[in-house]
Design an enzyme around this catalytic site. Structure first.
Site, PDB file in Angstrom:
ATOM      1  N   ASP A   1      12.572 -25.689  45.086  1.00 21.01           N
ATOM      2  CA  ASP A   1      13.999 -25.577  44.769  1.00 21.01           C
ATOM      3  C   ASP A   1      14.569 -24.162  44.835  1.00 21.01           C
ATOM      4  O   ASP A   1      15.766 -23.966  44.634  1.00 21.01           O
ATOM      5  CB  ASP A   1      14.276 -26.176  43.390  1.00 21.01           C
ATOM      6  CG  ASP A   1      13.431 -25.539  42.277  1.00 21.01           C
ATOM      7  OD1 ASP A   1      13.118 -24.328  42.360  1.00 21.01           O
ATOM      8  OD2 ASP A   1      13.075 -26.264  41.320  1.00 21.01           O
TER       9      ASP A   1
ATOM     10  N   HIS B   1       4.063 -25.918  48.162  1.00 14.55           N
ATOM     11  CA  HIS B   1       4.601 -27.159  48.722  1.00 14.55           C
ATOM     12  C   HIS B   1       5.752 -26.875  49.685  1.00 14.55           C
ATOM     13  O   HIS B   1       6.539 -27.759  50.005  1.00 14.55           O
ATOM     14  CB  HIS B   1       5.039 -28.114  47.610  1.00 14.55           C
ATOM     15  CG  HIS B   1       3.891 -28.735  46.884  1.00 14.55           C
ATOM     16  ND1 HIS B   1       4.023 -29.480  45.736  1.00 14.55           N
ATOM     17  CD2 HIS B   1       2.557 -28.717  47.153  1.00 14.55           C
ATOM     18  CE1 HIS B   1       2.826 -29.891  45.324  1.00 14.55           C
ATOM     19  NE2 HIS B   1       1.928 -29.436  46.164  1.00 14.55           N
TER      20      HIS B   1
ATOM     21  N   CYS C   1       9.804 -27.125  63.821  1.00 13.96           N
ATOM     22  CA  CYS C   1       9.860 -28.212  64.797  1.00 13.96           C
ATOM     23  C   CYS C   1       8.880 -29.317  64.399  1.00 13.96           C
ATOM     24  O   CYS C   1       7.717 -29.051  64.107  1.00 13.96           O
ATOM     25  CB  CYS C   1       9.515 -27.679  66.188  1.00 13.96           C
ATOM     26  SG  CYS C   1       9.455 -28.981  67.453  1.00 13.96           S
TER      27      CYS C   1
ATOM     28  N   CYS D   1      12.136 -27.887  72.643  1.00 13.38           N
ATOM     29  CA  CYS D   1      11.690 -29.192  73.143  1.00 13.38           C
ATOM     30  C   CYS D   1      12.657 -30.329  72.849  1.00 13.38           C
ATOM     31  O   CYS D   1      12.478 -31.444  73.341  1.00 13.38           O
ATOM     32  CB  CYS D   1      10.308 -29.531  72.570  1.00 13.38           C
ATOM     33  SG  CYS D   1      10.335 -29.985  70.826  1.00 13.38           S
TER      34      CYS D   1
ATOM     35  N   GLY E   1       4.374 -26.772  33.192  1.00 12.79           N
ATOM     36  CA  GLY E   1       5.283 -27.815  33.666  1.00 12.79           C
ATOM     37  C   GLY E   1       4.793 -28.572  34.882  1.00 12.79           C
ATOM     38  O   GLY E   1       5.586 -28.950  35.730  1.00 12.79           O
TER      39      GLY E   1
ATOM     40  N   SER F   1       1.623 -31.628  36.116  1.00 14.48           N
ATOM     41  CA  SER F   1       0.623 -32.568  35.602  1.00 14.48           C
ATOM     42  C   SER F   1      -0.694 -32.549  36.367  1.00 14.48           C
ATOM     43  O   SER F   1      -1.673 -33.153  35.946  1.00 14.48           O
ATOM     44  CB  SER F   1       1.195 -33.989  35.638  1.00 14.48           C
ATOM     45  OG  SER F   1       1.473 -34.370  36.983  1.00 14.48           O
TER      46      SER F   1
END
Length: 276
Positions: free
Chosen positions: A112, A127, A135, A171, A210, A212
């Site tokens: 975020d 992540h 692409c 492409c 924060g 798990s």
């Protein structure tokens, strides 16, 4: 709990080897900013009248079959992220980085951008993030999402200009968000896999805040810190997979407070030690 934290922070601060202070954060730290947690009751992805579980919708396979739908959702989240404000937990971590300087590292699962907006300098986004694209055919490097592409409401379609800007100039394939989907593997280029594991190995303390532990790399990071003698500090409001990992370990501290409360305590302990 504060006495335990004070003791281990002091020990690690005065160590010469494996003396990094590392923070691993997840969606829980952004909840105060109004961003829904990923796996909670509000973690089901909703698009128009379709209801998706993240494990089905959040895949490269689904993107290949439904690129416009996935991009609409991604741009809806872009608007949500941009409208969110950094919260006290983000600011406490910035203060901690300022105190620790090059002994501080932040590894985050969040895409975020709130940690960066808060002023963090040393960050590993394992992540990926919502700022960048690449692409989907793999023929180009990572680049920034064009400024002309704006965040959208949940029922707002892509414009012709959006679609043009979201096609690879080499492409013609769709560009895709530079994030990790459920059917993909961690790597170094996008996910800083090896960098984050090396940091974990050299961490005297890993503060888990924060999250798990429901994905592979964060769990491997915690395992690596434990394997090389570091301490895990599990800062979550309830037990989780990290709690299970450390239940029989001596080098652990379980903190069942909000992230803001715990981070404030850590910052105050560091301030005291550094001032001595």
């Amino acid at each position: 709990m504060k006495e335990q934290l004070n003791e281990i922070i002091r020990q690690v601060y005065n160590k010469k080897n494996r003396n990094l202070f590392t923070f691993l954060t997840g969606a829980g730290i952004s909840a105060e900013s109004g961003i829904p947690t990923y796996r909670g009751i509000d973690g089901i992805w909703i698009k128009g009248t379709k209801f998706h579980k993240p494990e089905e919708f959040g895949t490269f396979k689904y993107f290949k079959e439904n690129p416009e739908e996935v991009w609409q959702y991604s741009l809806f989240r872009k608007k949500m992220f941009e409208n969110a404000q950094t919260n006290e937990s983000h600011h406490e971590i910035v203060e901690i980085e300022n105190l620790l300087q090059d002994r501080f590292h932040l590894i985050t699962q969040n895409i975020d951008n709130l940690h960066r907006r808060s002023g963090i300098k040393t960050i590993y986004e394992i992540h990926g993030n919502n700022r960048e694209i690449k692409c989907s055919n793999g023929c180009k490097g990572i680049e920034n999402l064009p400024d002309e592409i704006e965040g959208k409401d949940i029922d707002e379609d892509l414009t012709e200009k959006d679609i043009e800007l979201l096609k690879c100039k080499e492409c013609g394939s769709w560009m895709r968000p530079n994030i990790l989907w459920f059917d993909e593997y961690y790597d170094e280029k996008t996910n800083k896999k090896f960098s984050s594991l090396k940091i974990a190995k050299n961490s005297g303390i890993l503060f888990i805040v924060g999250t798990s532990g429901a994905t592979n790399l964060p769990m491997a990071i915690a395992e690596s810190t434990l394997r090389y003698g570091g301490t895990i500090v599990d800062i979550n409001t309830e037990d989780n997979l990290f709690t299970e990992l450390v239940k029989d370990k001596k080098n652990k501290i379980i903190v069942r407070e909000t992230s803001t409360q715990a981070l404030k305590t850590i910052r105050e302990i560091l301030q005291t030690i550094i001032a001595e």
